[in-house]
Design a protein around this motif. Structure first.
Motif, PDB file in Angstrom:
ATOM      1  N   ARG A  40       0.811  -1.217   0.134  1.00 13.74           N
ATOM      2  CA  ARG A  40       0.081  -0.030   0.046  1.00 13.74           C
ATOM      3  C   ARG A  40       0.843   1.268   0.000  1.00 13.74           C
ATOM      4  O   ARG A  40       0.526   2.226  -0.516  1.00 13.74           O
ATOM      5  N   ASP A  41       1.940   1.165   0.796  1.00 16.31           N
ATOM      6  CA  ASP A  41       3.017   2.285   0.812  1.00 16.31           C
ATOM      7  C   ASP A  41       3.788   2.519  -0.574  1.00 16.31           C
ATOM      8  O   ASP A  41       4.143   3.564  -1.044  1.00 16.31           O
ATOM      9  N   ASP A  42       4.038   1.428  -1.042  1.00 17.92           N
ATOM     10  CA  ASP A  42       4.819   1.181  -2.454  1.00 17.92           C
ATOM     11  C   ASP A  42       4.349   0.124  -3.191  1.00 17.92           C
ATOM     12  O   ASP A  42       4.858  -0.977  -2.949  1.00 17.92           O
ATOM     13  N   PRO A  43       3.616   0.430  -4.359  1.00 15.51           N
ATOM     14  CA  PRO A  43       3.077  -0.725  -5.161  1.00 15.51           C
ATOM     15  C   PRO A  43       4.061  -1.628  -5.810  1.00 15.51           C
ATOM     16  O   PRO A  43       3.996  -2.695  -6.039  1.00 15.51           O
ATOM     17  N   ASP A  44       5.471  -1.087  -5.724  1.00 16.12           N
ATOM     18  CA  ASP A  44       6.558  -1.692  -6.445  1.00 16.12           C
ATOM     19  C   ASP A  44       7.525  -2.528  -5.737  1.00 16.12           C
ATOM     20  O   ASP A  44       8.611  -2.901  -6.093  1.00 16.12           O
ATOM     21  N   VAL A  45       7.237  -2.363  -4.088  1.00 11.65           N
ATOM     22  CA  VAL A  45       8.043  -3.084  -3.331  1.00 11.65           C
ATOM     23  C   VAL A  45       8.330  -4.181  -3.634  1.00 11.65           C
ATOM     24  O   VAL A  45       7.526  -5.114  -3.990  1.00 11.65           O
ATOM     25  N   LYS A  46       9.758  -4.791  -3.522  1.00 11.25           N
ATOM     26  CA  LYS A  46       9.980  -6.262  -3.758  1.00 11.25           C
ATOM     27  C   LYS A  46      10.624  -6.969  -2.568  1.00 11.25           C
ATOM     28  O   LYS A  46      11.482  -6.003  -1.641  1.00 11.25           O
ATOM     29  N   ALA A  47      10.372  -8.020  -2.076  1.00 10.30           N
ATOM     30  CA  ALA A  47      10.938  -8.517  -0.917  1.00 10.30           C
ATOM     31  C   ALA A  47      11.661  -9.861  -1.003  1.00 10.30           C
ATOM     32  O   ALA A  47      11.485 -10.506  -2.134  1.00 10.30           O
ATOM     33  N   MET A  48      12.325 -10.357  -0.124  1.00 11.77           N
ATOM     34  CA  MET A  48      13.011 -11.607  -0.127  1.00 11.77           C
ATOM     35  C   MET A  48      12.509 -12.456   1.256  1.00 11.77           C
ATOM     36  O   MET A  48      12.184 -11.744   2.364  1.00 11.77           O
ATOM     37  N   ALA A  49      12.382 -13.721   1.020  1.00  9.87           N
ATOM     38  CA  ALA A  49      11.993 -14.492   2.326  1.00  9.87           C
ATOM     39  C   ALA A  49      13.299 -15.613   2.432  1.00  9.87           C
ATOM     40  O   ALA A  49      13.715 -16.197   1.440  1.00  9.87           O
ATOM     41  N   PHE A  50      13.228 -15.724   3.739  1.00 14.98           N
ATOM     42  CA  PHE A  50      14.343 -16.887   4.321  1.00 14.98           C
ATOM     43  C   PHE A  50      13.701 -17.786   5.174  1.00 14.98           C
ATOM     44  O   PHE A  50      13.027 -17.443   6.135  1.00 14.98           O
ATOM     45  N   PHE A  51      13.769 -19.201   4.798  1.00 12.51           N
ATOM     46  CA  PHE A  51      13.395 -20.470   5.610  1.00 12.51           C
ATOM     47  C   PHE A  51      14.240 -21.372   5.612  1.00 12.51           C
ATOM     48  O   PHE A  51      15.012 -21.433   4.645  1.00 12.51           O
ATOM     49  N   TRP A  79      12.020 -13.230  -4.312  1.00 11.03           N
ATOM     50  CA  TRP A  79      13.139 -14.189  -4.005  1.00 11.03           C
ATOM     51  C   TRP A  79      12.905 -14.869  -2.690  1.00 11.03           C
ATOM     52  O   TRP A  79      12.749 -14.436  -1.708  1.00 11.03           O
ATOM     53  N   MET A  80      13.238 -16.346  -2.657  1.00 10.14           N
ATOM     54  CA  MET A  80      13.135 -17.114  -1.522  1.00 10.14           C
ATOM     55  C   MET A  80      14.430 -17.947  -1.654  1.00 10.14           C
ATOM     56  O   MET A  80      15.021 -18.205  -2.466  1.00 10.14           O
ATOM     57  N   PHE A  81      14.879 -18.045  -0.079  1.00  8.98           N
ATOM     58  CA  PHE A  81      16.075 -18.729   0.159  1.00  8.98           C
ATOM     59  C   PHE A  81      15.880 -20.042   1.373  1.00  8.98           C
ATOM     60  O   PHE A  81      15.089 -19.280   2.098  1.00  8.98           O
ATOM     61  N   CYS A  82      16.346 -21.137   0.797  1.00  3.05           N
ATOM     62  CA  CYS A  82      16.323 -22.176   1.774  1.00  3.05           C
ATOM     63  C   CYS A  82      17.602 -22.726   1.998  1.00  3.05           C
ATOM     64  O   CYS A  82      18.578 -22.638   1.400  1.00  3.05           O
ATOM     65  N   GLY A  83      17.558 -23.908   2.737  1.00  2.32           N
ATOM     66  CA  GLY A  83      18.507 -24.786   3.032  1.00  2.32           C
ATOM     67  C   GLY A  83      18.289 -26.269   2.907  1.00  2.32           C
ATOM     68  O   GLY A  83      17.488 -26.603   2.294  1.00  2.32           O
ATOM     69  N   HIS A  84      18.488 -26.936   4.118  1.00  5.97           N
ATOM     70  CA  HIS A  84      17.886 -28.592   4.387  1.00  5.97           C
ATOM     71  C   HIS A  84      18.596 -29.249   3.516  1.00  5.97           C
ATOM     72  O   HIS A  84      18.915 -30.432   4.119  1.00  5.97           O
ATOM     73  N   ASP A  85      18.629 -29.484   2.255  1.00  5.85           N
ATOM     74  CA  ASP A  85      19.038 -30.521   1.393  1.00  5.85           C
ATOM     75  C   ASP A  85      20.289 -30.147   1.073  1.00  5.85           C
ATOM     76  O   ASP A  85      20.898 -29.455   0.155  1.00  5.85           O
ATOM     77  N   HIS A  86      21.429 -30.873   1.955  1.00  2.95           N
ATOM     78  CA  HIS A  86      22.859 -30.128   1.884  1.00  2.95           C
ATOM     79  C   HIS A  86      23.609 -30.121   0.665  1.00  2.95           C
ATOM     80  O   HIS A  86      24.638 -29.609   0.421  1.00  2.95           O
ATOM     81  N   LEU A  87      23.196 -31.119  -0.449  1.00  2.00           N
ATOM     82  CA  LEU A  87      24.059 -31.159  -1.565  1.00  2.00           C
ATOM     83  C   LEU A  87      23.073 -30.653  -2.741  1.00  2.00           C
ATOM     84  O   LEU A  87      23.934 -30.679  -3.762  1.00  2.00           O
ATOM     85  N   ASN A  88      22.354 -29.915  -2.595  1.00  3.36           N
ATOM     86  CA  ASN A  88      21.349 -29.356  -3.635  1.00  3.36           C
ATOM     87  C   ASN A  88      21.859 -27.877  -3.536  1.00  3.36           C
ATOM     88  O   ASN A  88      21.666 -27.106  -2.331  1.00  3.36           O
ATOM     89  N   THR A  89      22.163 -27.134  -4.766  1.00  7.66           N
ATOM     90  CA  THR A  89      22.418 -25.758  -4.727  1.00  7.66           C
ATOM     91  C   THR A  89      21.764 -25.265  -5.868  1.00  7.66           C
ATOM     92  O   THR A  89      22.291 -24.075  -6.230  1.00  7.66           O
ATOM     93  N   LEU A  90      20.630 -25.607  -6.224  1.00  9.18           N
ATOM     94  CA  LEU A  90      19.905 -25.168  -7.506  1.00  9.18           C
ATOM     95  C   LEU A  90      19.152 -23.817  -7.105  1.00  9.18           C
ATOM     96  O   LEU A  90      18.531 -23.625  -5.850  1.00  9.18           O
ATOM     97  N   SER A  91      19.056 -22.928  -8.325  1.00  2.00           N
ATOM     98  CA  SER A  91      18.263 -21.730  -8.129  1.00  2.00           C
ATOM     99  C   SER A  91      17.571 -21.777  -9.324  1.00  2.00           C
ATOM    100  O   SER A  91      18.203 -21.794 -10.640  1.00  2.00           O
ATOM    101  N   LEU A  92      16.115 -21.470  -9.284  1.00  5.62           N
ATOM    102  CA  LEU A  92      15.261 -21.504 -10.382  1.00  5.62           C
ATOM    103  C   LEU A  92      14.425 -20.132 -10.206  1.00  5.62           C
ATOM    104  O   LEU A  92      14.042 -19.987  -9.138  1.00  5.62           O
ATOM    105  N   VAL A  93      14.133 -19.817 -11.400  1.00  2.00           N
ATOM    106  CA  VAL A  93      12.719 -18.809 -11.211  1.00  2.00           C
ATOM    107  C   VAL A  93      11.548 -19.518 -11.785  1.00  2.00           C
ATOM    108  O   VAL A  93      11.396 -20.118 -12.671  1.00  2.00           O
TER     109      VAL A  93
END
Length: 342
Positions: A199-210, A266-280
């Motif tokens: 509402r303050d900025d219609p173009d705001v972009k965020a990241m999520a980490f879990f 953008w979303m960032f996670c861990g958990h699977d130690h051998l996976n390093t993939l990044s996809l859109v």
């Protein structure tokens, strides 16, 4: 708790941090440290701590984000169940860099019969001189649902960082219940906060980490392998056995509602130690952080292509760059099917 002229806590679930004027802002994601600090884990701990030290020195971040499984109170591998001591040692280590750091919990930070639960660990982390952490709203599922709003000198929010507890295991028990997920009350809370920012900025972009990956990460990967050109490959690979994704069997609406809301890009996670993939996928870049683990997986010390961090750079013009920060010189980019579909 971290203190600085460019940082403040607004309420029980919100912090603000002022970005440098006309400069880049670097975030280093580190995940799955699996520190034991026990009689059986001394060698692995030494390797993991040295890896963290090298990565911080190489990347020179303004903020460090730790995405879960930081400690490992698993007696057969560490010789201890004392996650209180583990957390205290981790805080002491991280404070030594004199850089702000924040965190979310993973599924191993509190094992069955470990010394304390997440609420106790939260209190310990809040005592860190450079740690940014809060339990968040007490009525929400999980511990540590909060926002760090990166702002300019006038207080305008430029990049919200959403920190979410993806919880541990499902209803009915511990490990054998299957991995948990981000619950619906957490999703509601997150979307309410994002709507207010929009509402303050219609173009705001965020990241999520879990900590734990979403089911849509696996879905996107499988679509890409089948030739779906709406899924965009960015970097990394899936190196877990049989292309494993440690996703929950329980349905969560988090990704669908985030895609509909449109603020999280953008979303960032861990958990699977051998996976390093990044996809859109559906307008959101989902990224596995490179792991640190030298203890959790069997023979993990001998593996090296996945060990490292993820460097996230917000440029002064607002653009975001995400790249792997490997500990070594070799990085796998092998993705089955990608050569045939790209």
């Amino acid at each position: 708790m971290y203190r600085s002229d460019n940082f403040k806590q607004v309420d029980e679930e919100t912090f603000t941090m002022t970005l440098p004027k006309n400069g880049d802002f670097r975030i280093l994601q580190l995940t799955d440290l699996h520190l034991g600090f026990g009689v059986l884990s001394k060698g692995a701990d030494k390797l993991a701590l040295e890896a963290v030290r090298k990565l911080i020195q190489r990347t020179n971040p303004h903020l460090i984000v730790l995405t879960g499984d930081l400690t490992f109170p698993f007696f057969p591998k560490t010789g201890t169940l004392n996650n209180r001591k583990q957390a205290q040692k981790l805080v002491e280590f991280m404070d030594g860099f004199e850089l702000p750091y924040t965190l979310v919990f993973g599924n191993h930070d509190c094992e069955l019969c470990s010394a304390c639960g997440k609420e106790d660990l939260a209190g310990l982390y809040k005592q860190g001189n450079y740690c940014i952490f809060t339990e968040g709203r007490k009525t929400l599922t999980g511990v540590g649902n909060f926002l760090i709003e990166l702002v300019d000198g006038s207080g305008t929010v430029l990049l919200p960082l959403v920190m979410l507890d993806s919880n541990m295991y499902g209803e009915g028990g511990w490990f054998f219940s299957g991995f948990d997920r981000i619950h619906e009350d957490q999703v509601d809370w997150c979307m309410e906060r994002l709507d207010a920012l929009k509402r303050d900025d219609p173009d705001v972009k965020a990241m999520a980490f879990f900590h734990m990956p979403l089911r849509e990460f696996k879905e996107a990967y499988e679509k890409m392998k089948l030739g779906d050109r709406t899924v965009l490959y960015r970097h990394g690979s899936i190196a877990e056995k049989d292309e494993y994704f440690g996703v929950s069997k329980f349905k969560s609406t988090f990704f669908d509602r985030a895609a509909e809301n449109g603020v999280i890009k953008w979303m960032f996670c861990g958990h699977d130690h051998l996976n390093t993939l990044s996809l859109v996928y559906r307008g959101i870049q989902m990224t596995y952080g490179m792991s640190i683990d030298c203890l959790g997986y069997q023979a993990i010390r001998k593996s090296y292509i996945q060990r490292g961090g993820t460097l996230i750079t917000r440029r002064a013009d607002g653009n975001v760059e995400i790249r792997m920060a490997p500990l070594g010189s070799v990085v796998s980019t092998r993705v089955r099917g990608i050569k045939e579909t790209r």
